[in-house]
Write a protein that holds these residues in place. Structure first.
Motif, PDB file in Angstrom:
ATOM      1  N   LEU A 696      -4.647  -5.239  -4.079  1.00 21.04           N
ATOM      2  CA  LEU A 696      -3.638  -4.782  -3.086  1.00 21.04           C
ATOM      3  C   LEU A 696      -3.934  -5.929  -1.911  1.00 21.04           C
ATOM      4  O   LEU A 696      -4.908  -5.970  -1.353  1.00 21.04           O
ATOM      5  CB  LEU A 696      -4.269  -3.529  -2.709  1.00 21.04           C
ATOM      6  CG  LEU A 696      -3.300  -2.892  -1.556  1.00 21.04           C
ATOM      7  CD1 LEU A 696      -1.830  -2.792  -2.000  1.00 21.04           C
ATOM      8  CD2 LEU A 696      -3.881  -1.532  -1.123  1.00 21.04           C
ATOM      9  N   ILE A 719       0.159  -5.793  -5.690  1.00 21.10           N
ATOM     10  CA  ILE A 719       0.792  -5.301  -4.787  1.00 21.10           C
ATOM     11  C   ILE A 719       0.705  -5.387  -3.614  1.00 21.10           C
ATOM     12  O   ILE A 719      -0.510  -5.753  -3.062  1.00 21.10           O
ATOM     13  CB  ILE A 719       0.553  -3.461  -4.980  1.00 21.10           C
ATOM     14  CG1 ILE A 719       0.840  -3.103  -6.709  1.00 21.10           C
ATOM     15  CG2 ILE A 719       1.240  -2.690  -4.392  1.00 21.10           C
ATOM     16  CD1 ILE A 719       2.446  -2.863  -7.017  1.00 21.10           C
ATOM     17  N   ALA A 721       1.358  -4.409   0.724  1.00 21.65           N
ATOM     18  CA  ALA A 721       1.453  -3.368   1.780  1.00 21.65           C
ATOM     19  C   ALA A 721       1.505  -4.043   3.128  1.00 21.65           C
ATOM     20  O   ALA A 721       0.925  -5.067   3.310  1.00 21.65           O
ATOM     21  CB  ALA A 721       0.286  -2.345   1.904  1.00 21.65           C
ATOM     22  N   GLU A 726       0.173   2.157   4.957  1.00 20.18           N
ATOM     23  CA  GLU A 726       0.688   1.975   3.702  1.00 20.18           C
ATOM     24  C   GLU A 726      -0.422   1.707   2.762  1.00 20.18           C
ATOM     25  O   GLU A 726      -0.185   2.148   1.506  1.00 20.18           O
ATOM     26  CB  GLU A 726       1.787   1.024   3.686  1.00 20.18           C
ATOM     27  CG  GLU A 726       2.502   0.595   2.520  1.00 20.18           C
ATOM     28  CD  GLU A 726       3.624  -0.387   2.495  1.00 20.18           C
ATOM     29  OE1 GLU A 726       3.902  -0.976   3.432  1.00 20.18           O
ATOM     30  OE2 GLU A 726       4.361  -0.662   1.480  1.00 20.18           O
ATOM     31  N   ALA A 727      -1.277   0.776   3.214  1.00 22.63           N
ATOM     32  CA  ALA A 727      -2.446   0.450   2.121  1.00 22.63           C
ATOM     33  C   ALA A 727      -2.928   1.665   1.975  1.00 22.63           C
ATOM     34  O   ALA A 727      -3.596   1.908   0.645  1.00 22.63           O
ATOM     35  CB  ALA A 727      -3.236  -0.589   2.790  1.00 22.63           C
ATOM     36  N   ASP A 729      -2.247   4.630   1.523  1.00 24.01           N
ATOM     37  CA  ASP A 729      -1.448   5.602   0.878  1.00 24.01           C
ATOM     38  C   ASP A 729      -1.522   4.989  -0.671  1.00 24.01           C
ATOM     39  O   ASP A 729      -1.820   5.626  -1.644  1.00 24.01           O
ATOM     40  CB  ASP A 729      -0.137   5.426   1.211  1.00 24.01           C
ATOM     41  CG  ASP A 729       0.016   6.396   2.235  1.00 24.01           C
ATOM     42  OD1 ASP A 729       1.078   5.909   3.054  1.00 24.01           O
ATOM     43  OD2 ASP A 729      -0.685   7.136   2.696  1.00 24.01           O
ATOM     44  N   TYR A 730      -1.479   3.735  -0.808  1.00 22.95           N
ATOM     45  CA  TYR A 730      -1.786   3.169  -2.179  1.00 22.95           C
ATOM     46  C   TYR A 730      -2.970   3.484  -2.850  1.00 22.95           C
ATOM     47  O   TYR A 730      -3.292   3.681  -3.902  1.00 22.95           O
ATOM     48  CB  TYR A 730      -1.584   1.794  -2.140  1.00 22.95           C
ATOM     49  CG  TYR A 730      -0.107   1.133  -2.122  1.00 22.95           C
ATOM     50  CD1 TYR A 730       0.602   0.455  -1.259  1.00 22.95           C
ATOM     51  CD2 TYR A 730       0.901   1.495  -3.276  1.00 22.95           C
ATOM     52  CE1 TYR A 730       2.002   0.181  -1.184  1.00 22.95           C
ATOM     53  CE2 TYR A 730       2.343   1.077  -3.391  1.00 22.95           C
ATOM     54  CZ  TYR A 730       2.892   0.444  -2.117  1.00 22.95           C
ATOM     55  OH  TYR A 730       3.855   0.029  -2.050  1.00 22.95           O
ATOM     56  N   LYS A 733      -3.552   6.830  -4.254  1.00 26.19           N
ATOM     57  CA  LYS A 733      -2.710   7.160  -5.680  1.00 26.19           C
ATOM     58  C   LYS A 733      -3.172   6.265  -6.831  1.00 26.19           C
ATOM     59  O   LYS A 733      -2.961   6.951  -8.093  1.00 26.19           O
ATOM     60  CB  LYS A 733      -1.433   6.655  -5.082  1.00 26.19           C
ATOM     61  CG  LYS A 733      -0.792   7.828  -4.183  1.00 26.19           C
ATOM     62  CD  LYS A 733       0.591   7.239  -3.859  1.00 26.19           C
ATOM     63  CE  LYS A 733       1.388   8.316  -2.801  1.00 26.19           C
ATOM     64  NZ  LYS A 733       2.779   7.817  -2.488  1.00 26.19           N
ATOM     65  N   LYS A 734      -4.086   5.273  -6.492  1.00 21.76           N
ATOM     66  CA  LYS A 734      -4.236   4.409  -7.676  1.00 21.76           C
ATOM     67  C   LYS A 734      -5.656   3.890  -7.536  1.00 21.76           C
ATOM     68  O   LYS A 734      -6.050   3.600  -6.645  1.00 21.76           O
ATOM     69  CB  LYS A 734      -3.162   3.163  -7.568  1.00 21.76           C
ATOM     70  CG  LYS A 734      -3.039   2.468  -9.132  1.00 21.76           C
ATOM     71  CD  LYS A 734      -2.089   1.370  -8.800  1.00 21.76           C
ATOM     72  CE  LYS A 734      -1.899   0.623 -10.248  1.00 21.76           C
ATOM     73  NZ  LYS A 734      -0.820  -0.363 -10.404  1.00 21.76           N
ATOM     74  N   TRP A 736      -8.074   0.387  -7.560  1.00 23.17           N
ATOM     75  CA  TRP A 736      -7.922  -0.738  -7.266  1.00 23.17           C
ATOM     76  C   TRP A 736      -9.287  -1.807  -7.393  1.00 23.17           C
ATOM     77  O   TRP A 736     -10.133  -1.094  -7.432  1.00 23.17           O
ATOM     78  CB  TRP A 736      -7.471  -1.017  -5.776  1.00 23.17           C
ATOM     79  CG  TRP A 736      -6.252  -0.395  -5.656  1.00 23.17           C
ATOM     80  CD1 TRP A 736      -5.882   0.809  -4.993  1.00 23.17           C
ATOM     81  CD2 TRP A 736      -4.802  -0.947  -5.983  1.00 23.17           C
ATOM     82  NE1 TRP A 736      -4.566   1.091  -4.843  1.00 23.17           N
ATOM     83  CE2 TRP A 736      -3.980   0.004  -5.304  1.00 23.17           C
ATOM     84  CE3 TRP A 736      -4.374  -2.059  -6.079  1.00 23.17           C
ATOM     85  CZ2 TRP A 736      -2.542  -0.291  -5.323  1.00 23.17           C
ATOM     86  CZ3 TRP A 736      -3.010  -2.419  -6.443  1.00 23.17           C
ATOM     87  CH2 TRP A 736      -1.977  -1.520  -5.820  1.00 23.17           C
TER      88      TRP A 736
END
Length: 1017
Positions: A696, A719, A721, A726-727, A729-730, A733-734, A736
């Protein structure tokens, strides 16, 4: 050494330990104390008012009718008299010879049973010397040996015998015909005969045998452990291990043939007692030898003891049996002298602070108490079932001793390791300093020699020229040795950095061959290169590749006197594999194992060139691995050797990508770099990843995000951000593998983002790389304080960025592998006592409830199959698979503990989700063992799954003993190294990494615990 203890403290410790053991023994006696019961009087025992149950047996002690020297009781009323049972029948057998024990006779007792109907009764004969026939109402129902009037054939020692019968009425006549033609000093019914219901007699018999078997297994395992350590250590300086293992083996064997006689030896009564007495004193002898070896004691008293033991051992096998019992005084004297030696050696050692001596002292105390209580039991002063705790306590003390010694060895190893590391560091510093100091004068010598050769060719004779050429060659060879010393130091300190580019392998090989041509001239060695001109370019550091090939060729030429050396290459899995094959002397298996280790080399006597210092191949290995390749060797003595190593290849497509990426970085981040070395693509960086890393990138500048993506996208999934929010949020959800963040961003800086991530993930769980425009100390310090793993200064150099990213993603991959290993460890964490208890339970059910035994066997098989299922090494498994494992486990525990364990299931009928393997099972097992079963009355466990819109709520609740908050914090502390908590910590880590949240534990002392977690849909 441990803390010294005064005599008063030693006496206090031993006294308290003795009181503890005695309390256990008295508690055991009290628990199995026979209630007040009727005694036989003049051959009649009235039990009409006695209530028989399935837990208690009572002895048939008292006055029995006794008919000496008679089995036929008709017309023998005049010979009848009354004898006390149990007792030695000396005096009862022949009034004219009160010491006579050899002969035969009949015991008879009339027993009046209660009128309450009982389906089946039983009696248990413990010790009848030496054979007995048991008759009920005149009918033979059992035999222990064969009681006969005259016998020249000696029978074996009989084990305790249960006999079951169903009376026809409320009065029975119990007749026991006894003969003794072997034991000269003891005969008759010498131990109590017990009566009770069938279940009570069976329970008493099975319990005693089970306890004996448990002690035998414990002793046997510890003995095997001791002999295993002895074998691993090749027996050097480990006499204490040998005698410790011998003592345990003898004790295990004695335990097997004594008391209930788990194993009945096919030997006569006489030789059984001879063997038993020998094993008793031999166990003591092995114990003394263990103490002597442990304390390295050399005393005259021990030598006397050895002589006394030897004489007594021989006497036990050669003294006629009629005089055998007179050796009992010798055994008593041997034990007293042995105990004196044990305490005389151990107590001073404790006073001096000898490490482990206190455990030996407590072991000896336990052993002594056990022997004294055993003597009391043999003398009928106590009458209790088999007592195991003294044996267990003895083994426990030795286990503590070995553990203490192991911890000392570990501590000593750590201290020696630190000393060796310091010495190694000083050695490296010395070598580096020495190499630097020698380099200047050596180079001066070479320069002077070369100057003479170049400037005075006309005046030098041919001999002088050859001598100067030889001097230059020797100096150059010495220079390579100095370079090796410097390189090995740099490699060990991780100082060497590669400057890689596209290289022609053939050019390198021929160039190195020219460097070594003078060595080839001295030998009849044919050199050949089998690398086609079309062979692709390799991606390597030119200087280091030359060094690798030079060292390998130099090694081949050194050990090849005649024959050939061939260099070839082939492509294999996107790598160049280079072979250097010679027909030299070869290597044996021992040398092959250490050929790449520093300072290891063949015997200098086998070559006339000189052996060097054994660094060349070690440096080759590290340089090849630094390039991302591997090196190996195949060799046989007399047949030559083949070295092979791999390097990454370069293709045209890679070159084009390299130029494109270079132009990109030129326009944005690094305008001062040239197009030839600005960027090295990720495809050219050798990586150990099997799967692509998920990275990320966080930066508010879209151009920077694009540049970083281009540099890293070849080998990673990227990905981007635009902000810290915003980072986050990622991240929620996932999963890394790495976060790369700019420091200067609006709203949420890189430092703030790092600190926020660190609230959820540790340094190893999610590495963070910060991009900073400055590399001043305060910038770097702030980044590391906020929780960053590493930093890169802008403008970004592609190679530096790729290398650092690879290092951090490798770290992340290593953590994943560690968690997988811990999960696999959980899979193998079936505790031996759980298996043992389950097998014992199956064995006991086989006699009383075969149906339940079959069901238990089936569930036990399910449990083992699911525990070792290959699915358990995967990241996620179907929840049904996990729940079936939990069901099997709880079924086994429910059978074991009955009403103490209640299970509630509150789960939906249909579930379609996955969970980490062994996650629910670990929590359930922890709740059962550390929560419910810690309560005397037991409790319940509830497995509940709630189906919500976005996730499943999984909770495991018990009403066990509960925990304090500090205990919960200790369990969840990821830096803790306690093995007992690894299951919960591992489950918590896996949940956090997979779903972002871990376990939630709520508990109250005395009220129970709830552990829950969420699985997103």
């Amino acid at each position: 050494m441990t803390k010294r203890l005064s005599s008063k403290k030693i006496f206090l410790v031993v006294t308290l330990f003795t009181i503890l053991l005695t309390s256990f023994r008295i508690g055991w006696i009290s628990y199995y104390k026979i209630p007040e019961h009727p005694h036989a009087n003049k051959g009649v025992l009235d039990l009409s008012a006695w209530h028989f149950d399935d837990r208690t047996t009572i002895p048939l002690d008292g006055e029995w009718e006794f008919y000496p020297s008679s089995f036929n009781l008709q017309d023998e009323e005049k010979n009848r008299h009354y004898a006390q049972v149990p007792s030695n029948w000396q005096g009862d057998l022949n009034p004219n010879d009160p010491k006579q024990a050899l002969g035969y006779g009949t015991y008879k007792l009339k027993v009046i049973l209660p009128e309450t109907p009982t389906s089946l009764y039983g009696i248990r004969l413990t010790e009848v010397t030496t054979a007995a026939n048991v008759l009920l109402d005149g009918n033979l129902i059992a035999e222990s040996g064969q009681a006969v009037e005259k016998s020249k054939q000696k029978g074996p020692k009989q084990r305790p015998m249960p006999v079951f019968f169903q009376p026809d009425n409320h009065e029975i006549e119990l007749t026991i015909q006894v003969s003794n033609h072997e034991a000269p000093l003891e005969g008759g019914i010498t131990k109590s005969i017990k009566i009770g219901t069938e279940k009570a007699i069976t329970k008493e018999s099975q319990q005693s045998k089970t306890l004996q078997m448990v002690i035998f297994v414990i002793y046997l395992f510890h003995g095997m452990y001791a002999f295993g350590l002895l074998w691993i250590g090749k027996g050097r300086y480990r006499k204490e291990l040998f005698y410790y293992g011998l003592m345990l083996a003898l004790a295990a064997f004695t335990n097997l043939i004594d008391d209930d006689m788990i194993v009945a030896l096919p030997i006569s009564y006489e030789w059984y007692h001879r063997l038993l007495s020998f094993t008793f004193i031999s166990t003591l002898f092995a114990l003394l030898q263990f103490i002597k070896a442990y304390f390295k004691a050399e005393t005259l008293s021990f030598r006397i003891f050895v002589i006394f033991y030897s004489i007594l051992s021989i006497a036990y096998f050669i003294v006629p049996y009629q005089y055998y019992y007179h050796l009992a005084f010798g055994m008593m004297l041997l034990y007293f002298s042995g105990f004196y030696f044990l305490f005389s050696q151990t107590i001073p050692a404790v006073r001096k602070g000898h490490s482990g001596a206190i455990f030996i002292l407590l072991f000896i105390t336990s052993y002594t108490l056990n022997m004294l209580w055993g003597t009391a039991g043999n003398a009928n002063l106590t009458n209790i079932p088999y007592y195991p705790f003294d044996f267990i306590m003895s083994i426990l003390m030795i286990a503590f001793l070995l553990l203490n010694k192991h911890m000392q060895i570990v501590q000593q190893n750590e201290e020696q390791k630190e000393q060796l590391q310091k010495a190694d560091k000083k050695k490296n510093e010395f070598l580096a300093n020495t190499s630097h100091e020698l380099r200047n004068p050596l180079q001066g010598m070479i320069s002077i020699a070369q100057t003479l050769l170049n400037g005075h060719k006309e005046v030098l004779s041919k001999k002088n020229k050859n001598d100067l050429h030889l001097l230059v060659r020797i100096g150059q060879q010495m220079n390579f040795v100095l370079n090796d010393l410097l390189d090995i130091t740099k490699l060990q300190e991780k100082y060497i950095q590669l400057n890689r580019g596209k290289l022609d392998l053939r050019t390198i090989v021929f160039g190195v061959h020219d460097m070594l041509r003078y060595m080839e001239k001295e030998k009849s060695v044919q050199f050949s290169v089998s690398i086609p001109s079309s062979f692709p370019m390799v991606y390597a550091d030119e200087n280091r590749l030359i060094q690798i090939v030079y060292n390998l060729l130099h090694n081949a030429l050194k050990y090849t006197y005649d024959g050939s050396i061939t260099i070839s290459a082939e492509q294999e899995n996107g790598m160049a594999k280079v072979f250097i094959k010679d027909t030299g002397i070869g290597m044996d298996e021992n040398m092959l194992k250490k050929v790449f280790l520093p300072y290891e080399q063949e015997d200098a006597s086998i070559t006339s060139i000189g052996s060097g210092i054994g660094l060349g191949l070690a440096i080759c290995k590290q340089l090849v691995e630094l390039h991302g390749g591997e090196i190996s060797v195949e060799s046989k003595p007399g047949e030559g050797s083949t070295f092979s190593f791999t390097l990454p290849l370069v293709h045209e497509r890679d070159a084009e990508n390299e130029v494109a990426a270079s132009e990109e970085i030129l326009n944005v981040s690094s305008p001062h770099l040239s197009t030839t070395n600005a960027i090295l693509t990720a495809q050219n960086i050798e990586t150990s990843h099997v799967q692509r890393a998920k990275i990320l990138i966080v930066d508010d500048d879209p151009v920077n995000r694009q540049v970083l993506s281009r540099i890293l996208m070849e080998e990673n999934d990227i990905i981007t951000a635009a902000s810290g929010k915003e980072a986050m949020d990622y991240i929620r959800k996932k999963d890394w593998d790495l976060v790369i963040s700019d420091v200067m961003m609006p709203n949420m800086s890189g430092y703030q983002l790092t600190a926020k991530i660190r609230q959820q993930f540790t340094l190893s769980e999610l590495p963070i790389l910060l991009l900073t425009a400055r590399n001043q100390l305060e910038d770097i310090y702030t980044g590391f304080q906020s929780g960053a793993n590493d930093y890169v200064s802008k403008p970004v150099d592609a190679l530096e960025l790729q290398t650092r990213v690879k290092a951090l993603t490798d770290l992340r991959q290593a953590v994943k592998e560690q968690l997988a290993m811990e999960a696999a460890w959980l899979q193998a964490q079936i505790k031996p006592h759980f298996l043992f208890n389950t097998l014992n339970l199956i064995a006991s059910l086989s006699e009383i409830d075969p149906g339940r035994m079959s069901q238990l066997l089936e569930e036990f098989g399910h449990y083992l199959r699911r525990s070792f299922d290959s699915q358990n090494i995967q990241t996620l498994v179907a929840i049904d698979h996990e729940l079936e494992l939990v069901r099997s486990y709880l079924y086994i525990e429910k059978v074991r503990f009955g009403e103490r364990l209640q299970v509630k299931w509150e789960i939906p009928e249909s579930l379609h989700t996955e969970v980490p393997p062994l996650s629910i099972q670990t929590i359930v097992e922890n709740a059962v063992n550390h929560g419910i079963l810690k309560r005397q009355e037991g409790g319940y466990i509830c497995i509940r799954i709630l189906d919500n819109d976005t996730h499943y709520d999984i909770s495991i609740t018990d009403n066990g003993v509960g925990m304090e908050e500090r205990h919960i914090q200790q369990i969840m502390n990821e830096s803790s190294h306690q093995l007992s908590q690894v299951g919960i910590r591992n489950t918590n880590k896996r949940l956090k990494q997979l779903f972002g949240t871990g376990l939630i534990i709520e508990s109250q002392t005395g009220r129970g615990t709830t552990v829950r977690f969420k699985i997103p849909k």
